[in-house]
Scaffold this motif. Structure first.
Motif, PDB file in Angstrom:
ATOM      1  N   ALA A  36     -35.575  -1.931 -27.804  1.00 13.44           N
ATOM      2  CA  ALA A  36     -34.319  -2.251 -28.496  1.00 13.44           C
ATOM      3  C   ALA A  36     -33.196  -2.638 -27.543  1.00 13.44           C
ATOM      4  O   ALA A  36     -32.190  -3.210 -27.975  1.00 13.44           O
ATOM      5  CB  ALA A  36     -33.880  -1.051 -29.335  1.00 13.44           C
ATOM      6  N   THR A  37     -33.337  -2.335 -26.244  1.00 13.50           N
ATOM      7  CA  THR A  37     -32.220  -2.578 -25.313  1.00 13.50           C
ATOM      8  C   THR A  37     -32.586  -3.593 -24.223  1.00 13.50           C
ATOM      9  O   THR A  37     -31.774  -3.857 -23.336  1.00 13.50           O
ATOM     10  CB  THR A  37     -31.805  -1.263 -24.620  1.00 13.50           C
ATOM     11  N   GLU A  38     -33.802  -4.141 -24.288  1.00  7.65           N
ATOM     12  CA  GLU A  38     -34.260  -5.007 -23.191  1.00  7.65           C
ATOM     13  C   GLU A  38     -34.356  -6.467 -23.612  1.00  7.65           C
ATOM     14  O   GLU A  38     -34.606  -6.773 -24.786  1.00  7.65           O
ATOM     15  CB  GLU A  38     -35.672  -4.565 -22.774  1.00  7.65           C
ATOM     16  N   ARG A  99     -35.569  12.079 -21.678  1.00  6.77           N
ATOM     17  CA  ARG A  99     -34.200  11.834 -22.136  1.00  6.77           C
ATOM     18  C   ARG A  99     -33.466  13.149 -22.356  1.00  6.77           C
ATOM     19  O   ARG A  99     -34.087  14.178 -22.642  1.00  6.77           O
ATOM     20  CB  ARG A  99     -34.212  11.061 -23.464  1.00  6.77           C
ATOM     21  N   GLY A 100     -32.151  13.102 -22.234  1.00  9.38           N
ATOM     22  CA  GLY A 100     -31.318  14.246 -22.591  1.00  9.38           C
ATOM     23  C   GLY A 100     -31.280  15.352 -21.555  1.00  9.38           C
ATOM     24  O   GLY A 100     -30.804  16.442 -21.838  1.00  9.38           O
ATOM     25  N   ARG A 101     -31.766  15.065 -20.338  1.00 10.12           N
ATOM     26  CA  ARG A 101     -31.749  16.077 -19.276  1.00 10.12           C
ATOM     27  C   ARG A 101     -30.717  15.741 -18.196  1.00 10.12           C
ATOM     28  O   ARG A 101     -30.708  16.361 -17.133  1.00 10.12           O
ATOM     29  CB  ARG A 101     -33.138  16.158 -18.625  1.00 10.12           C
ATOM     30  N   ALA A 134     -26.082   6.478 -26.335  1.00  3.41           N
ATOM     31  CA  ALA A 134     -26.630   7.260 -25.219  1.00  3.41           C
ATOM     32  C   ALA A 134     -26.203   6.647 -23.885  1.00  3.41           C
ATOM     33  O   ALA A 134     -25.766   7.358 -22.970  1.00  3.41           O
ATOM     34  CB  ALA A 134     -28.146   7.331 -25.326  1.00  3.41           C
ATOM     35  N   SER A 135     -26.288   5.328 -23.773  1.00  2.00           N
ATOM     36  CA  SER A 135     -25.906   4.672 -22.519  1.00  2.00           C
ATOM     37  C   SER A 135     -24.390   4.763 -22.292  1.00  2.00           C
ATOM     38  O   SER A 135     -23.926   4.967 -21.164  1.00  2.00           O
ATOM     39  CB  SER A 135     -26.358   3.209 -22.554  1.00  2.00           C
ATOM     40  N   GLN A 136     -23.626   4.643 -23.372  1.00  2.00           N
ATOM     41  CA  GLN A 136     -22.167   4.778 -23.236  1.00  2.00           C
ATOM     42  C   GLN A 136     -21.800   6.186 -22.771  1.00  2.00           C
ATOM     43  O   GLN A 136     -20.874   6.371 -21.988  1.00  2.00           O
ATOM     44  CB  GLN A 136     -21.489   4.428 -24.567  1.00  2.00           C
TER      45      GLN A 136
HETATM   46  C1  LIG Z   1     -29.469   5.644 -22.016  1.00  8.62           C
HETATM   47  C2  LIG Z   1     -30.421   6.530 -21.188  1.00  8.62           C
HETATM   48  C3  LIG Z   1     -30.635   5.864 -19.833  1.00  8.62           C
HETATM   49  C4  LIG Z   1     -29.764   7.915 -21.019  1.00  8.62           C
HETATM   50  O1  LIG Z   1     -30.383   8.622 -19.957  1.00  8.62           O
HETATM   51  P1  LIG Z   1     -30.443  10.244 -19.943  1.00  8.62           P
HETATM   52  O2  LIG Z   1     -30.957  10.656 -18.619  1.00  8.62           O
HETATM   53  O3  LIG Z   1     -31.168  10.700 -21.161  1.00  8.62           O
HETATM   54  O4  LIG Z   1     -28.884  10.607 -20.093  1.00  8.62           O
HETATM   55  P2  LIG Z   1     -28.270  11.999 -20.630  1.00  8.62           P
HETATM   56  O5  LIG Z   1     -29.247  13.107 -20.472  1.00  8.62           O
HETATM   57  O6  LIG Z   1     -26.925  12.122 -20.007  1.00  8.62           O
HETATM   58  O7  LIG Z   1     -28.083  11.750 -22.194  1.00  8.62           O
HETATM   59  C5  LIG Z   1     -27.150  10.747 -22.611  1.00  8.62           C
HETATM   60  C6  LIG Z   1     -27.046  10.767 -24.131  1.00  8.62           C
HETATM   61  O8  LIG Z   1     -28.329  10.488 -24.693  1.00  8.62           O
HETATM   62  C7  LIG Z   1     -28.407  11.114 -25.999  1.00  8.62           C
HETATM   63  N1  LIG Z   1     -29.611  11.944 -26.012  1.00  8.62           N
HETATM   64  C8  LIG Z   1     -29.783  13.225 -25.576  1.00  8.62           C
HETATM   65  N2  LIG Z   1     -31.053  13.610 -25.783  1.00  8.62           N
HETATM   66  C9  LIG Z   1     -31.699  12.569 -26.338  1.00  8.62           C
HETATM   67  C10 LIG Z   1     -33.031  12.353 -26.785  1.00  8.62           C
HETATM   68  N3  LIG Z   1     -33.964  13.290 -26.702  1.00  8.62           N
HETATM   69  N4  LIG Z   1     -33.349  11.131 -27.286  1.00  8.62           N
HETATM   70  C11 LIG Z   1     -32.428  10.154 -27.374  1.00  8.62           C
HETATM   71  N5  LIG Z   1     -31.153  10.287 -26.961  1.00  8.62           N
HETATM   72  C12 LIG Z   1     -30.795  11.482 -26.481  1.00  8.62           C
HETATM   73  C13 LIG Z   1     -27.144  11.915 -26.174  1.00  8.62           C
HETATM   74  O9  LIG Z   1     -26.223  11.084 -26.879  1.00  8.62           O
HETATM   75  C14 LIG Z   1     -26.666  12.098 -24.738  1.00  8.62           C
HETATM   76  O10 LIG Z   1     -25.290  12.278 -24.643  1.00  8.62           O
HETATM   77  P3  LIG Z   1     -24.710  13.797 -24.570  1.00  8.62           P
HETATM   78  O11 LIG Z   1     -25.238  14.385 -23.288  1.00  8.62           O
HETATM   79  O12 LIG Z   1     -23.250  13.611 -24.586  1.00  8.62           O
HETATM   80  O13 LIG Z   1     -25.251  14.518 -25.775  1.00  8.62           O
HETATM   81  C15 LIG Z   1     -31.795   6.715 -21.930  1.00  8.62           C
HETATM   82  O14 LIG Z   1     -31.555   7.138 -23.232  1.00  8.62           O
HETATM   83  C16 LIG Z   1     -32.623   5.450 -21.958  1.00  8.62           C
HETATM   84  O15 LIG Z   1     -33.449   5.212 -21.070  1.00  8.62           O
HETATM   85  N6  LIG Z   1     -32.419   4.609 -23.002  1.00  8.62           N
HETATM   86  C17 LIG Z   1     -33.170   3.362 -23.156  1.00  8.62           C
HETATM   87  C18 LIG Z   1     -32.760   2.333 -22.112  1.00  8.62           C
HETATM   88  C19 LIG Z   1     -31.278   2.051 -22.141  1.00  8.62           C
HETATM   89  O16 LIG Z   1     -30.606   2.129 -23.155  1.00  8.62           O
HETATM   90  N7  LIG Z   1     -30.756   1.705 -20.951  1.00  8.62           N
HETATM   91  C20 LIG Z   1     -29.354   1.362 -20.784  1.00  8.62           C
HETATM   92  C21 LIG Z   1     -29.110  -0.051 -21.209  1.00  8.62           C
HETATM   93  S1  LIG Z   1     -27.351  -0.417 -21.119  1.00  8.62           S
END
Ligand SMILES: CC(C)(COP(=O)(O)OP(=O)(O)OC[C@H]1O[C@@H](n2cnc3c(N)ncnc32)[C@H](O)[C@@H]1OP(=O)(O)O)[C@@H](O)C(=O)NCCC(=O)NCCS
Length: 180
Positions: A36-38, A99-101, A134-136
Motif C-alpha cells: 500500500a505504500t510502495e 511493527r510497534g516496537r 504509522a509513518s507520520q
Molecule cells: C511505518 C513503519 C515504518 C513504522 O515502524 P515501527 O518500527 O513500527 O514504528 P513504531 O513502533 O514507532 O510505531 C509507529 C506507529 O505504528 C502504529 N502501530 C503500532 N503497532 C502497530 C502494528 N502492530 N501494526 C501496524 N501499525 C502499528 C502506531 O500508530 C504507532 O504509533 P504509536 O507508537 O504512537 O502508537 C511500519 O509500520 C512500516 O514498515 N510500514 C509500512 C512501510 C511504510 O509505511 N513505510 C514508510 C513510508 S513513508
C-alpha cells in the motif's frame, strides 16, 4: 560503521552487497504489508542483482535492521546532495511482525546522527501518504516537522497520490566548504 544495538537482538548496520539476497527475501516476505505504500515493483526488483544495484547506487546510503538471522527492516537515504542544500530523502520499512516496537524511530534517530556528524547533512526530508498514520508517528517521534502537502506527488500502488512532506533540520552550522 559498527553495529548499533537498537533493542536486544536487533542491530542496525550499513548494508553491504552481501546483504542483497536477504534484502530481496525480506521484501518478498513483506510484499503484502508494503504494497500500500510502495511504488510498482516488477519481478526483477526482488532479486539479488537489483538489490545490489540499490545498495551501491550513487548519492544514497542503506542501513538494515538485522535480527542475527534475517533482515527485518531497511532505512535508506536517497538524493544525498551537499553544497548549499546538504539534504537527503529518507525512506523506511520494518518487517510486519516487528511493527510497534519503536525499531524504526530508534534507527532513524541514529541515522539522523550519522547524517549530521558523518555525512555533513543539514536536513533530512520524508514524504508519507496522507493516511499513513504509522509513518507520520515515526517522523513526529524523531523530531520531523510537517512543512507541506504535495498533491499527486508519487505513483504509489497504481495511482498518483498526495503526500505530506516532513523535514528535520539537523543543525545550523554552515556547510563544510563555507568558512565559519
Ligand atoms: C511505518 C513503519 C515504518 C513504522 O515502524 P515501527 O518500527 O513500527 O514504528 P513504531 O513502533 O514507532 O510505531 C509507529 C506507529 O505504528 C502504529 N502501530 C503500532 N503497532 C502497530 C502494528 N502492530 N501494526 C501496524 N501499525 C502499528 C502506531 O500508530 C504507532 O504509533 P504509536 O507508537 O504512537 O502508537 C511500519 O509500520 C512500516 O514498515 N510500514 C509500512 C512501510 C511504510 O509505511 N513505510 C514508510 C513510508 S513513508
Amino acid at each position: 560503521m559498527p553495529h548499533v544495538s537498537i533493542t536486544p537482538g536487533i542491530t542496525l548496520r550499513r548494508a553491504v552487497p552481501a546483504d542483497a539476497q536477504a534484502l530481496a527475501d525480506a521484501q518478498i516476505r513483506n510484499k503484502a504489508h508494503l504494497a500500500a505504500t510502495e511504488p510498482y515493483r516488477d519481478a526483477s526488483y526482488y532479486t539479488a542483482a537489483a538489490q545490489t544495484e540499490r545498495i551501491t547506487q550513487p548519492q544514497s546510503a542503506t542501513w538494515v535492521l538485522d535480527d542475527g538471522e534475517r533482515i527485518v527492516g531497511r532505512v535508506m537515504l536517497t538524493g544525498i546532495v551537499l553544497g548549499p542544500l546538504c539534504s537527503a530523502s529518507v525512506g523506511y520499512w520494518v518487517d510486519a511482525d516487528h511493527r510497534g516496537r519503536g525499531l524504526v524511530p530508534a534507527a532513524l534517530e541514529e541515522i539522523a546522527r550519522i547524517s549530521r556528524d558523518e555525512l555533513g547533512l543539514h536536513r533530512l526530508e520524508a514524504g508519507t501518504l496522507t493516511d499513513n498514520v504509522a509513518s507520520q508517528r515515526v517522523l513526529a517521534k524523531c523530531g520531523f516537522v510537517r512543512y507541506g502537502l504535495a498533491p499527486r506527488f508519487l505513483h504509489i500502488a497504481g495511482e498518483w497520490r498526495d503526500h505530506v512532506l516532513f523535514q528535520r533540520i539537523l543543525h545550523d552550522d554552515p556547510p563544510a566548504h563555507v568558512p565559519k
